[in-house]
Every structure is written in C-alpha cells, then in structure tokens.
Design a protein around this motif. Sequence first.
Motif, PDB file in Angstrom:
ATOM      1  N   HIS A 172     -14.506  -3.191 -38.365  1.00  9.80           N
ATOM      2  CA  HIS A 172     -15.392  -2.261 -39.080  1.00  9.80           C
ATOM      3  C   HIS A 172     -14.755  -1.731 -40.368  1.00  9.80           C
ATOM      4  CE1 HIS A 172     -12.882   0.273 -36.466  1.00  9.80           C
ATOM      5  NE2 HIS A 172     -13.003   1.194 -37.412  1.00  9.80           N
ATOM      6  N   GLU A 225     -20.207   3.935 -32.948  1.00  5.85           N
ATOM      7  CA  GLU A 225     -20.965   3.632 -34.171  1.00  5.85           C
ATOM      8  C   GLU A 225     -20.278   2.565 -35.030  1.00  5.85           C
ATOM      9  OE1 GLU A 225     -19.150   7.841 -34.810  1.00  5.85           O
ATOM     10  OE2 GLU A 225     -20.093   6.750 -33.163  1.00  5.85           O
ATOM     11  N   VAL A 269     -21.695  -0.646 -33.841  1.00  9.54           N
ATOM     12  CA  VAL A 269     -23.055  -0.800 -34.367  1.00  9.54           C
ATOM     13  C   VAL A 269     -23.002  -1.294 -35.809  1.00  9.54           C
ATOM     14  CG1 VAL A 269     -25.180   0.432 -34.980  1.00  9.54           C
ATOM     15  CG2 VAL A 269     -24.031   0.915 -32.795  1.00  9.54           C
ATOM     16  N   ARG A 270     -22.119  -0.735 -36.610  1.00 12.86           N
ATOM     17  CA  ARG A 270     -21.984  -1.171 -38.001  1.00 12.86           C
ATOM     18  C   ARG A 270     -21.564  -2.640 -38.089  1.00 12.86           C
ATOM     19  NH1 ARG A 270     -17.666   1.997 -39.970  1.00 12.86           N
ATOM     20  NH2 ARG A 270     -17.862   0.890 -41.931  1.00 12.86           N
ATOM     21  N   ARG A 283     -22.091  -5.014 -35.781  1.00 15.20           N
ATOM     22  CA  ARG A 283     -23.225  -5.844 -35.350  1.00 15.20           C
ATOM     23  C   ARG A 283     -24.303  -5.914 -36.444  1.00 15.20           C
ATOM     24  NH1 ARG A 283     -22.455  -2.886 -30.287  1.00 15.20           N
ATOM     25  NH2 ARG A 283     -24.361  -1.743 -30.746  1.00 15.20           N
ATOM     26  N   ASP A 284     -24.629  -4.766 -37.020  1.00 12.93           N
ATOM     27  CA  ASP A 284     -25.650  -4.747 -38.081  1.00 12.93           C
ATOM     28  C   ASP A 284     -25.217  -5.595 -39.277  1.00 12.93           C
ATOM     29  OD1 ASP A 284     -27.213  -3.084 -36.527  1.00 12.93           O
ATOM     30  OD2 ASP A 284     -26.807  -1.269 -37.699  1.00 12.93           O
ATOM     31  N   THR A 285     -23.950  -5.510 -39.631  1.00 12.14           N
ATOM     32  CA  THR A 285     -23.447  -6.299 -40.763  1.00 12.14           C
ATOM     33  C   THR A 285     -23.498  -7.787 -40.453  1.00 12.14           C
ATOM     34  OG1 THR A 285     -22.024  -4.493 -41.502  1.00 12.14           O
ATOM     35  CG2 THR A 285     -21.460  -6.709 -42.270  1.00 12.14           C
ATOM     36  N   ASP A 292     -25.391  -9.313 -38.402  1.00  8.11           N
ATOM     37  CA  ASP A 292     -26.779  -9.787 -38.327  1.00  8.11           C
ATOM     38  C   ASP A 292     -27.266 -10.295 -39.684  1.00  8.11           C
ATOM     39  OD1 ASP A 292     -27.047  -9.322 -35.622  1.00  8.11           O
ATOM     40  OD2 ASP A 292     -28.073  -7.386 -35.863  1.00  8.11           O
ATOM     41  N   GLY A 293     -26.654  -9.831 -40.762  1.00  7.95           N
ATOM     42  CA  GLY A 293     -27.023 -10.274 -42.099  1.00  7.95           C
ATOM     43  C   GLY A 293     -26.194 -11.437 -42.607  1.00  7.95           C
TER      44      GLY A 293
END
Length: 192
Positions: A108, A137, A140-141, A143-145, A147-148
């Motif tokens: 992260h 969190e 989460v950051r 995973r979200d990153t 995903d892109g």
Amino acid sequence: LRDDYENVAAPFVAHGFVVMIPDIFHGIAPNYDTAPDGTQRRHYRGLADTERDFVMMKAAVTHLKSMPETGGRVCVTGYCLGGTLSYLAAARMSEIGAAAGYYATNAHGYLEEAGNISRTRPLILHMSETDRTHKPEDDVRVRDTLDGVELGKWYVYPGTVHGFANNDHERYDPAQTAIANARTFELFDRVR
C-alpha cells in the motif's frame, strides 16, 4: 536463514522450480528478545529497508537469470516483506516474467507504481483476511488499485491471518496455502 524458509520453498521445489532464497538481512545485526520459555530468540522486525532489500532481490534475479537451469526465465515470490518486494518487482523489473506476493506488508505504500505492472510481468497478491501488519483500509486501497490494473490480481483467503502460508506459524493454514500456491504455480508455469 531460518529453517522454515526451506519449508515454505519446498512446494516450489517439488513443483520443479529452481528456488533461491536471498538473505536480504545479510550484514545486519538482528534484534533479540526473550521467548516465554526464557530462551533468547533473534528477529529482524523493524530492520527492513525496502529499497535496500529490493537491490538484494534484484541481484538474486540477475543471478538466477544467468543460471542454465532457469533458461533465463525468472519469477519472484515472497512473504511479508518479500510480498512487498514481489509487488515492486512486478512494477519495476522488466527482467522477470511474473510475481506473486503473499501478505505483502507494505504494498500500500507503493500504489503509485501499480500502473507499471504490464503484460510482460503480471502480479498476484495473496492477502490474509486479517493482517496485523497494517490497517484494513490499506488492504482495501491495494485491492481497489489492482482492480484497475489489467494483470494485477488479488485474492483474500477466508479465516487467515498474516503468516498463513508459513508452516512454522501458529496460524498456518495448509488448505488455504495449497490454494494460494496452486494459483502461483499456474501463473509461473505460463512463464516457463
């Protein structure tokens, strides 16, 4: 190096991979504490320097690529700090074919580099459901990153904690480790 490192590497060797475990703490004096039974134990908590350690890992990759047994094809995997180094290898090293990080402690902290992960060096991150080394969190950051990122994948392993793939860990989870390893092997087999 600790005996459990060889145990963690054993499934990779059994699968037919040439494995190198670089001693990224070479030349660094460890910390010591006392176990509940009164014995002294050494550890390297707090002594990691990700950029210095990345240089050590990169040297290991260079050596592996030169070995006839590898045919110049090298993938990177690691656990904890090594998971972060695996993430960085996928983002920074065109010399590797793929990377798989297990419960990366600080991926992260390098999310701005995720866009560098490309078709030539895909990444899998194996994430524990609960990880004491960073905040929820942060996961989460990550995973979200990812995903892109087209070739950035992540998996969360239910009921696991940081260290679940280390058979010397008190919360070692052999079933989830087998799933994670199978995913890593499938990725790395494509590089062979």
